[in-house]
Design a protein around this motif. Structure first.
Motif, PDB file in Angstrom:
ATOM      1  N   LYS A 193      48.878  45.667  32.233  1.00  0.00           N
ATOM      2  CA  LYS A 193      50.312  45.250  33.581  1.00  0.00           C
ATOM      3  C   LYS A 193      50.403  46.241  34.078  1.00  0.00           C
ATOM      4  N   GLY A 194      51.555  45.765  35.475  1.00  0.00           N
ATOM      5  CA  GLY A 194      51.366  45.996  36.179  1.00  0.00           C
ATOM      6  C   GLY A 194      50.759  46.518  37.201  1.00  0.00           C
ATOM      7  N   GLU A 195      50.604  47.530  38.003  1.00  0.00           N
ATOM      8  CA  GLU A 195      49.025  48.103  38.507  1.00  0.00           C
ATOM      9  C   GLU A 195      48.387  47.906  38.973  1.00  0.00           C
ATOM     10  N   PHE A 196      47.795  47.719  36.714  1.00  0.00           N
ATOM     11  CA  PHE A 196      46.178  48.134  36.902  1.00  0.00           C
ATOM     12  C   PHE A 196      46.292  46.181  36.679  1.00  0.00           C
ATOM     13  N   SER A 197      46.552  45.604  36.418  1.00  0.00           N
ATOM     14  CA  SER A 197      46.889  43.990  37.142  1.00  0.00           C
ATOM     15  C   SER A 197      46.213  43.924  38.083  1.00  0.00           C
ATOM     16  N   LYS A 198      47.125  44.837  39.061  1.00  0.00           N
ATOM     17  CA  LYS A 198      46.192  43.925  40.940  1.00  0.00           C
ATOM     18  C   LYS A 198      45.342  44.366  40.842  1.00  0.00           C
ATOM     19  N   ILE A 199      44.657  45.689  40.125  1.00  0.00           N
ATOM     20  CA  ILE A 199      43.548  46.012  40.695  1.00  0.00           C
ATOM     21  C   ILE A 199      42.358  44.881  40.167  1.00  0.00           C
ATOM     22  N   ASP A 200      42.879  45.121  38.716  1.00  0.00           N
ATOM     23  CA  ASP A 200      41.521  43.513  38.351  1.00  0.00           C
ATOM     24  C   ASP A 200      41.723  42.322  38.618  1.00  0.00           C
ATOM     25  N   LYS A 201      42.498  41.841  39.035  1.00  0.00           N
ATOM     26  CA  LYS A 201      42.842  41.010  39.894  1.00  0.00           C
ATOM     27  C   LYS A 201      41.973  40.554  41.381  1.00  0.00           C
ATOM     28  N   ALA A 202      41.961  42.018  42.352  1.00  0.00           N
ATOM     29  CA  ALA A 202      41.414  42.406  43.506  1.00  0.00           C
ATOM     30  C   ALA A 202      39.898  41.889  42.715  1.00  0.00           C
ATOM     31  N   ASN A 203      39.887  42.980  41.866  1.00  0.00           N
ATOM     32  CA  ASN A 203      38.571  42.401  41.254  1.00  0.00           C
ATOM     33  C   ASN A 203      37.090  41.614  40.874  1.00  0.00           C
ATOM     34  N   SER A 204      38.594  40.724  40.255  1.00  0.00           N
ATOM     35  CA  SER A 204      37.908  38.968  39.804  1.00  0.00           C
ATOM     36  C   SER A 204      37.398  38.441  41.176  1.00  0.00           C
ATOM     37  N   PHE A 205      37.954  39.059  42.510  1.00  0.00           N
ATOM     38  CA  PHE A 205      37.791  38.031  43.491  1.00  0.00           C
ATOM     39  C   PHE A 205      35.903  39.018  43.882  1.00  0.00           C
ATOM     40  N   LEU A 206      36.321  39.471  43.604  1.00  0.00           N
ATOM     41  CA  LEU A 206      34.989  40.762  44.281  1.00  0.00           C
ATOM     42  C   LEU A 206      33.949  39.944  43.423  1.00  0.00           C
ATOM     43  N   LEU A 207      34.025  39.882  42.459  1.00  0.00           N
ATOM     44  CA  LEU A 207      32.737  39.634  41.685  1.00  0.00           C
ATOM     45  C   LEU A 207      32.583  38.324  42.104  1.00  0.00           C
ATOM     46  N   GLU A 208      33.273  37.749  42.444  1.00  0.00           N
ATOM     47  CA  GLU A 208      33.170  35.838  43.112  1.00  0.00           C
ATOM     48  C   GLU A 208      32.737  35.136  44.678  1.00  0.00           C
ATOM     49  N   ILE A 209      32.840  36.821  45.460  1.00  0.00           N
ATOM     50  CA  ILE A 209      31.995  37.035  46.387  1.00  0.00           C
ATOM     51  C   ILE A 209      30.498  37.539  45.945  1.00  0.00           C
ATOM     52  N   ASP A 210      30.453  38.411  45.568  1.00  0.00           N
ATOM     53  CA  ASP A 210      29.158  38.661  44.605  1.00  0.00           C
ATOM     54  C   ASP A 210      28.285  37.505  43.956  1.00  0.00           C
ATOM     55  N   GLU A 211      28.998  36.410  43.143  1.00  0.00           N
ATOM     56  CA  GLU A 211      27.880  35.855  42.602  1.00  0.00           C
ATOM     57  C   GLU A 211      28.141  34.334  43.997  1.00  0.00           C
ATOM     58  N   LEU A 212      29.069  34.506  45.008  1.00  0.00           N
ATOM     59  CA  LEU A 212      29.016  33.749  46.000  1.00  0.00           C
ATOM     60  C   LEU A 212      26.824  33.922  47.090  1.00  0.00           C
ATOM     61  N   ASP A 213      26.969  35.387  47.001  1.00  0.00           N
ATOM     62  CA  ASP A 213      26.093  36.022  48.119  1.00  0.00           C
ATOM     63  C   ASP A 213      24.714  35.692  47.157  1.00  0.00           C
ATOM     64  N   LYS A 214      24.693  35.792  46.017  1.00  0.00           N
ATOM     65  CA  LYS A 214      24.003  35.413  45.257  1.00  0.00           C
ATOM     66  C   LYS A 214      23.404  34.525  45.464  1.00  0.00           C
ATOM     67  N   LYS A 215      23.809  33.248  45.369  1.00  0.00           N
ATOM     68  CA  LYS A 215      23.586  31.532  44.961  1.00  0.00           C
ATOM     69  C   LYS A 215      22.474  31.566  47.213  1.00  0.00           C
TER      70      LYS A 215
END
Length: 215
Positions: A193-215
């Motif tokens: 909930k709340g602020e924690f969900s925002k942190i998790d959402k931001a981290n999910s975008f970083l994980l997508e970037i990490d996946e792009l870098d591996k390709k």
């Protein structure tokens, strides 16, 4: 000669295709970085509001404590001192959160950005745990020696148990609002909930970037 021209054309087309893929990849990464920062956009505003309000609140409560010092009992004084101390600690942690957010915005790598988000999440949990420690304060400040003498039944068998229950809840939350509880259902619900969900959402975008870098 024609065969050579075909190979040169094929090579040129491949280079253009690689360049287009590289540009698209770069644009996609920039878009994901922007989304990650946008996910935390409201976080800074909340922290600044908390810092400003916290400082003003502590000043106001401190003023009341000083003015009423000679007229109040140790219940009142203790409650106000604990409340001010905990509030100031929270303000200090809020300032630390702004430092982490600033480091996140200026991170040069995905790994460093993720490190700041993890520390922000843990520090946010620690802040909430510390704030819960002051729960008994809200039932202590109006207790008096006269109440203890004139109505010992309600004081010792109603009011004191309420304070002890609040103390137990505050200590329990302080001890359990940490990563050791990450597998528990209530903890997963709480940090979803709340602020924690925002942190998790931001981290999910970083994980997508990490996946792009591996390709």
């Amino acid at each position: 000669m024609e065969h050579t021209d075909i190979l040169a054309l094929w090579k040129s087309q491949n280079e253009k295709l690689d360049e287009a893929i590289s540009i698209n990849k770069k644009l996609l990464k920039e878009n994901l970085v922007h989304k990650a920062k946008s996910a935390l956009s409201g976080f800074k505003a909340v922290r600044w509001a908390g810092i400003i309000f916290g400082i003003l609140w502590c000043a106001a409560v401190g003023f009341v404590l000083i003015v009423s010092w000679q007229y109040t009992n140790w219940f009142f004084k203790s409650a106000f001192i604990i409340h001010i101390a905990v509030s100031l600690i929270a303000v200090g942690l809020y300032i630390y959160h702004l430092v982490l957010l600033n480091n996140f915005d200026n991170s040069k790598t995905v790994v460093s950005a993720q490190r700041e988000l993890v520390e922000l999440k843990f520090s946010n949990l620690k802040t909430l745990g510390i704030l819960w420690l002051q729960l008994p304060v809200f039932s202590i400040w109006f207790m008096t020696n006269e109440w203890m003498r004139n109505s010992p039944g309600t004081f010792w068998f109603i009011q004191v148990p309420i304070v002890l229950i609040e103390l137990f809840i505050g200590i329990w939350l302080y001890r359990n609002l940490n990563y050791r509880s990450h597998q528990k259902k209530w903890f997963k619900w709480f940090i979803g909930k709340g602020e924690f969900s925002k942190i998790d959402k931001a981290n999910s975008f970083l994980l997508e970037i990490d996946e792009l870098d591996k390709k």
